[in-house]
Design a protein around this motif. Sequence first.
Motif, mmCIF file in Angstrom:
data_model
loop_
_atom_site.group_PDB
_atom_site.id
_atom_site.type_symbol
_atom_site.label_atom_id
_atom_site.label_comp_id
_atom_site.label_asym_id
_atom_site.label_seq_id
_atom_site.Cartn_x
_atom_site.Cartn_y
_atom_site.Cartn_z
ATOM 1 N N GLN A 8 0.503 -1.206 0.168
ATOM 2 C CA GLN A 8 -0.080 -0.095 0.373
ATOM 3 C C GLN A 8 0.889 0.799 -0.420
ATOM 4 O OE1 GLN A 8 -3.285 0.167 -0.016
ATOM 5 N NE2 GLN A 8 -3.252 2.423 -0.122
ATOM 6 N N ASP A 9 1.457 1.867 1.012
ATOM 7 C CA ASP A 9 3.251 2.307 1.090
ATOM 8 C C ASP A 9 3.610 2.756 -0.401
ATOM 9 O OD1 ASP A 9 4.174 0.016 1.274
ATOM 10 O OD2 ASP A 9 5.582 1.345 2.230
ATOM 11 N N ARG A 10 3.753 1.742 -0.930
ATOM 12 C CA ARG A 10 4.447 1.860 -2.512
ATOM 13 C C ARG A 10 3.267 2.565 -3.121
ATOM 14 N NH1 ARG A 10 9.230 -1.429 -3.569
ATOM 15 N NH2 ARG A 10 8.675 -2.384 -2.046
ATOM 16 N N CYS A 11 2.107 1.574 -3.410
ATOM 17 C CA CYS A 11 1.459 2.236 -4.001
ATOM 18 C C CYS A 11 0.916 4.232 -4.075
ATOM 19 C CB CYS A 11 -0.205 1.533 -4.314
ATOM 20 S SG CYS A 11 -0.196 -0.237 -4.609
ATOM 21 N N VAL A 12 1.094 4.458 -2.934
ATOM 22 C CA VAL A 12 0.397 5.440 -2.516
ATOM 23 C C VAL A 12 2.130 6.970 -3.341
ATOM 24 C CG1 VAL A 12 0.195 7.400 -0.632
ATOM 25 C CG2 VAL A 12 -0.427 5.448 -0.577
ATOM 26 N N LEU A 13 3.183 6.187 -2.891
ATOM 27 C CA LEU A 13 4.261 6.666 -3.473
ATOM 28 C C LEU A 13 4.353 6.926 -5.045
ATOM 29 C CD1 LEU A 13 6.694 5.497 -1.232
ATOM 30 C CD2 LEU A 13 5.908 8.103 -1.033
ATOM 31 N N ALA A 14 3.878 5.858 -5.706
ATOM 32 C CA ALA A 14 3.874 5.300 -7.413
ATOM 33 C C ALA A 14 2.615 6.474 -7.723
ATOM 34 C CB ALA A 14 3.726 4.125 -7.381
ATOM 35 N N THR A 15 1.582 6.666 -6.856
ATOM 36 C CA THR A 15 0.423 7.632 -7.455
ATOM 37 C C THR A 15 0.552 9.070 -6.864
ATOM 38 O OG1 THR A 15 -1.153 5.515 -6.307
ATOM 39 C CG2 THR A 15 -1.923 8.042 -6.470
ATOM 40 N N GLY A 16 1.481 9.291 -5.955
ATOM 41 C CA GLY A 16 1.234 10.770 -5.961
ATOM 42 C C GLY A 16 2.684 11.605 -7.022
ATOM 43 N N THR A 17 3.775 10.491 -7.381
ATOM 44 C CA THR A 17 4.635 10.696 -8.659
ATOM 45 C C THR A 17 3.796 10.969 -10.058
ATOM 46 O OG1 THR A 17 6.610 9.906 -7.690
ATOM 47 C CG2 THR A 17 6.562 10.074 -8.920
ATOM 48 N N LEU A 18 3.000 10.120 -10.150
ATOM 49 C CA LEU A 18 2.341 9.926 -10.769
ATOM 50 C C LEU A 18 1.295 10.833 -11.591
ATOM 51 C CD1 LEU A 18 0.865 6.461 -11.575
ATOM 52 C CD2 LEU A 18 2.862 7.933 -12.961
ATOM 53 N N GLN A 19 0.622 11.261 -9.971
ATOM 54 C CA GLN A 19 -0.531 13.162 -10.035
ATOM 55 C C GLN A 19 0.820 14.291 -10.130
ATOM 56 O OE1 GLN A 19 -1.471 13.624 -6.426
ATOM 57 N NE2 GLN A 19 -2.699 15.418 -6.586
ATOM 58 N N GLY A 20 2.192 14.154 -9.896
ATOM 59 C CA GLY A 20 2.456 15.380 -10.389
ATOM 60 C C GLY A 20 2.481 15.458 -12.146
#
Length: 557
Positions: free
Chosen positions: A228-240
Amino acid sequence: MLVSDLRKEFYDVIKGKRILVLVHSDIDGICASKILQSLFRADHILYTVVPVKTRSDLVSAFEQHREQARYFLLLNCGGCLDLVDVLSPPEDVKIFVADNHRPLDVCNIYNGDQVRILSQLGEDEEVPAFEDVFREEESEDEDEDSDEEDGKRRRFDEETLERRRARRQWHQQRHKIIFDYTQFSYYGSSTAMLMFDLAWKLSKDNNELLWWAIVGVTEGQVFERTEQDRCVLATGTLQGHVSRLNHQTQDSQPLDCLRITFEKELKLALYRHWSLVESMRHSLYASTTLKLWTLRGEKRLQELLAEMGLPLVQCRQLYSGMDVNLRQDLRSLLEEKSEKYGLPDLLFPSFSASRGFRIKVGSADYVYSAAALLEPPQKDITPTAAALDVADCLAVGREEVLERGIEGSKQQLSAIYRQVQTFLDMNQVISAGPFLYATVIQGTPDAWFFSAPHCLTLLARFTLRAHVSVSRGRKSGALPLVLTSPDVRAAQPDTCLVCGIPPTSEDSRRNFFGKAFEQAAEKTASRAELEFFDTNIIRLSVDDRSKFFDALISLLS
């Protein structure tokens, strides 16, 4: 060897060369290959893409193409195998590996010449130190040879005995370190995300490449492969990246331009392409929480819809046919009532794509569609043709292939729901002590769906969640599940697929069944094929199933 700079140590190396890309038939791998193909075309790099499904396919494809290229790229396959040992490549061949399967083989990590790992290791991925798993033993081997030749004529001196004792202890310690490192299988970061990062550093990124990276990351979210924490980090990067590439107003863009938006998404399967009631019934999270296969669960669903002010007539027709105002308020209405009905995680951050006046499609919709295309119900479609269909589905402007995949996914999810209901009604989920097990009976009408690894894993996850939700025993949540199904797709008769998944009580995605299956098959000399790159799935002879399960119970007790 771990590569730290993808541009210098990978992309600049293959420029002007011919490269063979062997890609695993999964969504993340195919998305990564499409990103790379775009880069290769832009820089006029000659390439060949070959989809592979099993380890045998990997070896066969390498042997078939080894004379055509000196540079090979393995996407989501091969990282967990000793590639030099398995493939026996010529000395001038370079093999690049970008694999999200973990743990990576230590021989690949410490190979300083032929094998180069492009994947980035996480902070929690502890690789054994080089000196703990590799040791120079040439002088000791020479001593051993001379000792064997003269063993009958002289006695070993104390120094030789001490050296051999130390070597034996080192080998025992090495075996323990390797076992601890490889006992759990899990997934790392998305390979598609890694390839998009390369495209960004090369200043060749665009919305289409970004969308493929999003779909690759979403696969890990939807099917609960990634932490889950890896997904959150990836989603934040993609949002940028989404904000950077979609900052222009809609008026300044062409009408048919791909536009990506970041928004909260409902954890309901294909709800934009299905009716709301059917989507909730066939979604793992909503269905198992509300127990929608029971009469009480059905009444609870109707209560939820009534409290939201949604007429049943509207909820039972296609989403596109619902009243416009109801569609616009659907997410907010469900969010308001989610806590009361035990659905706190019904919404999750995700992305959607739109083009012109066409209906908006979520990244999760693409994942469900592509997953169905990978394992089609038609018997005449080969795995290679299925992988090419997925590549077409992901291409912008190929809505007809996407729609075909969505219809196939509906069939797949309906078959899973029916089978789970059968398991529960017939009490076919049985405790074997250290784990639960269930078997899809030979001759089941939907057996063709479950003789494919991905769909079988979905069935296992749905079955375990549903069983835990209705079970009165507290222990059921702490037990893993082993599920078997007839392998009607296989060329050889009387075989079955065996899939193991971890218990629902564990937040970790790490799975110990890969190592357990390997040891049980070896202990019983079962006719088992450890062919899949997802090691928690094996193909097993039906005749050996009972003794295999006995060994598995003994190992895990």
